[in-house]
Design a protein around this motif. Sequence first.
Motif, PDB file in Angstrom:
ATOM      1  N   LEU A 139      -8.064 -21.613-104.242  1.00  0.00           N
ATOM      2  CA  LEU A 139      -8.292 -21.100-105.564  1.00  0.00           C
ATOM      3  C   LEU A 139      -7.069 -20.231-105.826  1.00  0.00           C
ATOM      4  O   LEU A 139      -6.642 -19.814-107.097  1.00  0.00           O
ATOM      5  CB  LEU A 139      -9.580 -20.562-105.620  1.00  0.00           C
ATOM      6  CG  LEU A 139     -10.719 -21.431-105.666  1.00  0.00           C
ATOM      7  CD1 LEU A 139     -12.183 -20.616-105.847  1.00  0.00           C
ATOM      8  CD2 LEU A 139     -10.640 -22.449-106.750  1.00  0.00           C
ATOM      9  N   VAL A 140      -6.584 -19.277-105.004  1.00  0.00           N
ATOM     10  CA  VAL A 140      -5.450 -18.447-105.150  1.00  0.00           C
ATOM     11  C   VAL A 140      -4.083 -19.111-104.994  1.00  0.00           C
ATOM     12  O   VAL A 140      -3.112 -18.379-105.001  1.00  0.00           O
ATOM     13  CB  VAL A 140      -5.551 -17.035-104.328  1.00  0.00           C
ATOM     14  CG1 VAL A 140      -6.868 -16.474-104.684  1.00  0.00           C
ATOM     15  CG2 VAL A 140      -5.539 -17.385-102.894  1.00  0.00           C
ATOM     16  N   GLY A 141      -4.021 -20.341-104.833  1.00  0.00           N
ATOM     17  CA  GLY A 141      -2.796 -21.192-104.693  1.00  0.00           C
ATOM     18  C   GLY A 141      -2.436 -21.287-103.335  1.00  0.00           C
ATOM     19  O   GLY A 141      -0.840 -21.505-103.207  1.00  0.00           O
ATOM     20  N   ARG A 142      -3.033 -21.212-102.205  1.00  0.00           N
ATOM     21  CA  ARG A 142      -2.245 -21.074-100.852  1.00  0.00           C
ATOM     22  C   ARG A 142      -3.019 -22.116-100.198  1.00  0.00           C
ATOM     23  O   ARG A 142      -3.129 -22.004 -99.023  1.00  0.00           O
ATOM     24  CB  ARG A 142      -2.597 -19.765-100.276  1.00  0.00           C
ATOM     25  CG  ARG A 142      -1.847 -18.812-100.605  1.00  0.00           C
ATOM     26  CD  ARG A 142      -1.017 -17.624 -99.865  1.00  0.00           C
ATOM     27  NE  ARG A 142      -0.912 -16.478-100.636  1.00  0.00           N
ATOM     28  CZ  ARG A 142      -1.623 -15.192-100.447  1.00  0.00           C
ATOM     29  NH1 ARG A 142      -2.809 -15.370 -99.619  1.00  0.00           N
ATOM     30  NH2 ARG A 142      -1.347 -14.287-101.174  1.00  0.00           N
ATOM     31  N   GLY A 143      -3.543 -23.372-100.765  1.00  0.00           N
ATOM     32  CA  GLY A 143      -4.437 -24.112-100.010  1.00  0.00           C
ATOM     33  C   GLY A 143      -3.419 -25.566 -99.357  1.00  0.00           C
ATOM     34  O   GLY A 143      -2.133 -25.532 -99.976  1.00  0.00           O
ATOM     35  N   SER A 144      -4.126 -26.432 -98.713  1.00  0.00           N
ATOM     36  CA  SER A 144      -3.350 -27.557 -98.397  1.00  0.00           C
ATOM     37  C   SER A 144      -3.227 -28.319 -99.472  1.00  0.00           C
ATOM     38  O   SER A 144      -4.016 -28.373-100.428  1.00  0.00           O
ATOM     39  CB  SER A 144      -3.883 -28.236 -97.262  1.00  0.00           C
ATOM     40  OG  SER A 144      -5.369 -28.588 -97.650  1.00  0.00           O
TER      41      SER A 144
ATOM     42  N   ILE B 178     -14.789 -28.527 -96.393  1.00  0.00           N
ATOM     43  CA  ILE B 178     -13.785 -27.527 -96.681  1.00  0.00           C
ATOM     44  C   ILE B 178     -14.425 -26.306 -96.356  1.00  0.00           C
ATOM     45  O   ILE B 178     -15.571 -25.994 -97.062  1.00  0.00           O
ATOM     46  CB  ILE B 178     -13.187 -27.638 -98.022  1.00  0.00           C
ATOM     47  CG1 ILE B 178     -12.551 -29.209 -98.147  1.00  0.00           C
ATOM     48  CG2 ILE B 178     -11.823 -26.735 -97.973  1.00  0.00           C
ATOM     49  CD1 ILE B 178     -11.999 -29.165 -99.602  1.00  0.00           C
ATOM     50  N   PRO B 179     -14.032 -25.444 -95.522  1.00  0.00           N
ATOM     51  CA  PRO B 179     -14.762 -24.159 -95.138  1.00  0.00           C
ATOM     52  C   PRO B 179     -14.265 -23.184 -96.519  1.00  0.00           C
ATOM     53  O   PRO B 179     -13.472 -23.373 -97.061  1.00  0.00           O
ATOM     54  CB  PRO B 179     -14.001 -23.777 -94.013  1.00  0.00           C
ATOM     55  CG  PRO B 179     -12.769 -24.440 -93.612  1.00  0.00           C
ATOM     56  CD  PRO B 179     -12.878 -25.816 -94.408  1.00  0.00           C
ATOM     57  N   LEU B 180     -15.264 -22.241 -96.458  1.00  0.00           N
ATOM     58  CA  LEU B 180     -15.171 -21.614 -97.828  1.00  0.00           C
ATOM     59  C   LEU B 180     -13.773 -20.708 -97.774  1.00  0.00           C
ATOM     60  O   LEU B 180     -13.265 -20.491 -98.966  1.00  0.00           O
ATOM     61  CB  LEU B 180     -16.405 -20.429 -97.773  1.00  0.00           C
ATOM     62  CG  LEU B 180     -16.622 -19.772 -99.007  1.00  0.00           C
ATOM     63  CD1 LEU B 180     -16.863 -20.762-100.349  1.00  0.00           C
ATOM     64  CD2 LEU B 180     -17.658 -18.778 -98.900  1.00  0.00           C
ATOM     65  N   SER B 181     -13.305 -20.337 -96.574  1.00  0.00           N
ATOM     66  CA  SER B 181     -12.082 -19.455 -96.593  1.00  0.00           C
ATOM     67  C   SER B 181     -10.754 -20.600 -97.225  1.00  0.00           C
ATOM     68  O   SER B 181      -9.971 -20.022 -97.891  1.00  0.00           O
ATOM     69  CB  SER B 181     -11.706 -19.108 -95.028  1.00  0.00           C
ATOM     70  OG  SER B 181     -11.945 -20.488 -94.432  1.00  0.00           O
ATOM     71  N   ASP B 182     -11.011 -21.606 -96.799  1.00  0.00           N
ATOM     72  CA  ASP B 182      -9.835 -22.643 -97.488  1.00  0.00           C
ATOM     73  C   ASP B 182     -10.185 -22.767 -98.834  1.00  0.00           C
ATOM     74  O   ASP B 182      -9.162 -23.087 -99.735  1.00  0.00           O
ATOM     75  CB  ASP B 182     -10.199 -24.087 -96.830  1.00  0.00           C
ATOM     76  CG  ASP B 182      -9.354 -24.128 -95.071  1.00  0.00           C
ATOM     77  OD1 ASP B 182      -9.211 -22.825 -94.898  1.00  0.00           O
ATOM     78  OD2 ASP B 182      -9.451 -24.909 -94.685  1.00  0.00           O
ATOM     79  N   VAL B 183     -11.345 -22.810 -99.478  1.00  0.00           N
ATOM     80  CA  VAL B 183     -11.853 -23.063-100.846  1.00  0.00           C
ATOM     81  C   VAL B 183     -11.150 -21.904-101.546  1.00  0.00           C
ATOM     82  O   VAL B 183     -10.149 -21.901-102.651  1.00  0.00           O
ATOM     83  CB  VAL B 183     -13.366 -22.939-101.018  1.00  0.00           C
ATOM     84  CG1 VAL B 183     -13.616 -22.825-102.604  1.00  0.00           C
ATOM     85  CG2 VAL B 183     -13.895 -24.239-100.438  1.00  0.00           C
ATOM     86  N   LEU B 184     -11.403 -20.676-100.861  1.00  0.00           N
ATOM     87  CA  LEU B 184     -10.592 -19.342-101.509  1.00  0.00           C
ATOM     88  C   LEU B 184      -9.209 -19.513-101.413  1.00  0.00           C
ATOM     89  O   LEU B 184      -8.470 -19.161-102.529  1.00  0.00           O
ATOM     90  CB  LEU B 184     -11.274 -18.189-100.745  1.00  0.00           C
ATOM     91  CG  LEU B 184     -12.774 -18.089-101.127  1.00  0.00           C
ATOM     92  CD1 LEU B 184     -13.352 -16.694-100.088  1.00  0.00           C
ATOM     93  CD2 LEU B 184     -13.059 -17.709-102.410  1.00  0.00           C
ATOM     94  N   ALA B 185      -8.575 -19.845-100.408  1.00  0.00           N
ATOM     95  CA  ALA B 185      -7.318 -19.890-100.374  1.00  0.00           C
ATOM     96  C   ALA B 185      -6.551 -21.137-101.497  1.00  0.00           C
ATOM     97  O   ALA B 185      -5.624 -20.567-102.064  1.00  0.00           O
ATOM     98  CB  ALA B 185      -6.777 -20.415 -99.029  1.00  0.00           C
TER      99      ALA B 185
END
Lengths: 363, 366
Positions: free
Chosen positions: A73-78, A64-71
């Motif tokens: 964590l703030v509740g905007r991920g898949s 999982i790319p880091l940008s997705d990880v951050l997303a």
Amino acid sequence: MAAVELPAGPGVPHAPTPGTLVLRVPRVGLSTRVQARSVAVTLVVLLAAFLVFAWSLTVGDFPIPLSDVLATLVGRGSEDGDFIIRTLRLPRGLTGLLVGAGFGLAGAIFQRIARNPLASPDIIGINAGAAAAAVFTIVVVSGTSDQVTWGALVGSLATAVAIYLLAYRKGVTGYRLVLVGIGITAMLGSVTSYLLTRAEIYDAQKATVWLTGSLNGRGWEHVRPVTLALVVLVPVAVALARHLRLLEMGDDAARGLGTRVEPVRAALLLTGVALAAVCTASAGPIAFVALVAPQIARRLTGGRTLALLPAAACGALLMTAADLVARRLFAPTELPVGILTAVLGAPYLLYLLARANRVGSGG
Amino acid sequence: MASPTASPTLGRDARPPGPVAATVRPRRRAGLLQGGWARGGGLVVALGVLVLVCLASVAFGAKSIGFRTVLDALFSYDPSMDDHLIIRSLRIPRTLLGIGVGMGLGLAGACMQGVTRNPLADPGIFGVEAGAALAVVIGIFVFGVGSLTGYVWFAFLGAGIASTVVYGLGSLGRGGATPVKLALAGAAMAALLTALTQAVLITDLATLDQFRFWAVGSLAGRDGTIVRQVAPFMAVGVVLALLSGRGLNTLALGDDVARSLGQRVALARATSGLAVIVCSGAAVAAAGPIGFVGLTVPHVARAITGPDYRWILPWSLVLAPSLLLGADVIGRLVVRPGELQVGIVTALLGAPFFIALVRRRKLAEL
């Protein structure tokens, strides 16, 4: 000669060295001394640990790319990413960070009280107590993993109390504590070996994995107790650290300077034991982090004593890096992290030893 | 052997003398026995105890054999009698092995503590046993070795390599093999080797199944072959260890003082280092990793004799086999007809005794 002594400085044991800042709060009577270099080391090592931790969130069988990880964590991920990060990798990584820090701190406290680098909780019986209780739970009771965790916690605390009481005689000297601890370790270790020979082979294998220490399948239920322990105990340890300096001058000198030696020592030991016990219960008796982290930290800070916080930072880095390697080295097969802590930490410590440029006990 | 006079007793919390206080004799609390006659006489008594323990080891076991029969088996051997066979082919080799292993462990522990000036030094903590264990695991896993006679050489090789490497790494850098460096290098190697051993055990169930029984440490099931394999090494190790007493006394002063008195520090280290390698290697090879004996026996000896290694070594030589064989006999008797492995009994028995000793006396800080 005393057992391998952590060197006190020439002449005055703790004379302010260059690079020491003294912070005073006037009219309140609070003052503390801060070693600029040890603060720097702590921050740099912690940053490194955190970077490795962030990296460990991104890699795995499902990258999982880091940008997705951050997303996430703030509740905007898949949805998949959410599950993998939030229930698998994040708690596991956090457990590693916190357990590493806890072991490092506990190790530094023990080694300073006993003035012997071998007096870390993994050698003087705290781990052996946890191990014997856990293996008993696995082999005899066939307990669930929760029961094993509780068993380990009870085992290490009971062992610690036994060691303290057995070592107590008009006070406790660090030296006597260590020797009693070694005796208890031998006893408990033989109990563990015996249980392993009496076990079904599959139980024996399960026990062997636990004995090595692993972060596999660690969830939020492991993060919470360790976080709580650190939040409570780190400030306590830092507050008691000033007494540690006095204790290192010898009991009589410490008394003369107004330290109540025995209560302070008991409090420090209790802090170290509680940290080691909670960490062991969470991740298994991971050998070596408690032993090596303070030693690495001391060589990085170039200080005369084992500073507590750099030791905790080094423990966190060692543990996080070890778990990352343990997860990815033979992917998809995972090794227990306890194997890697030694494989990574031992050569580094040996390198530091060989490179030491001070003659004598500076080693 | 010259009898050194007892060192003066200092106050309870005597701080270690700094490098300036160049007393030739380490200034530490004297032992229980003072004067050459008392220590020598005590040693004879201890030897008597060892002989009694050996007799017990031949007489007691899973099968009760009368004392007459034991004597007959010893002095008028009749191969057609089962009891005689048991005594001759099982119990006597086992007893001899116990004596050898005990001596090896006790001397290795004493020499290690002397060289590293660390009270916690012992073949288990310093990675020697871990090296032997790793070699045995490799033997089982890679070469499919399945017998004790096969393990011996692997264990010996592993122990030898591990101690050499620890010593080599511990003496790198400036200042050479300082106590701190040796202690840390030993602990680091122990952890590293144990980790590698665990890695193999976790991946291979069959190896774990074999190894867990070797890992307890036992004198059972070793026949005369192993005794013969290990005996020459033991002999060399014992001689080396007993010769290193003076050198260890020198090292106890600290390197700087020792050098300024014209002692050859490196030679003293090398002799006792070699003794450690040979003694512990042979002991672990023969009986598996038996912890605790090497650690505690020298402390007991030191409590009796005081800080002089010329006395500590022979006392360790006599006390360690008594502890080991005594534990072995007890292990045979408590769960008849089964057995408790000796490594378990030494720890369960030795630990309370050791803790009592630690509580009662202020043991010498090395």
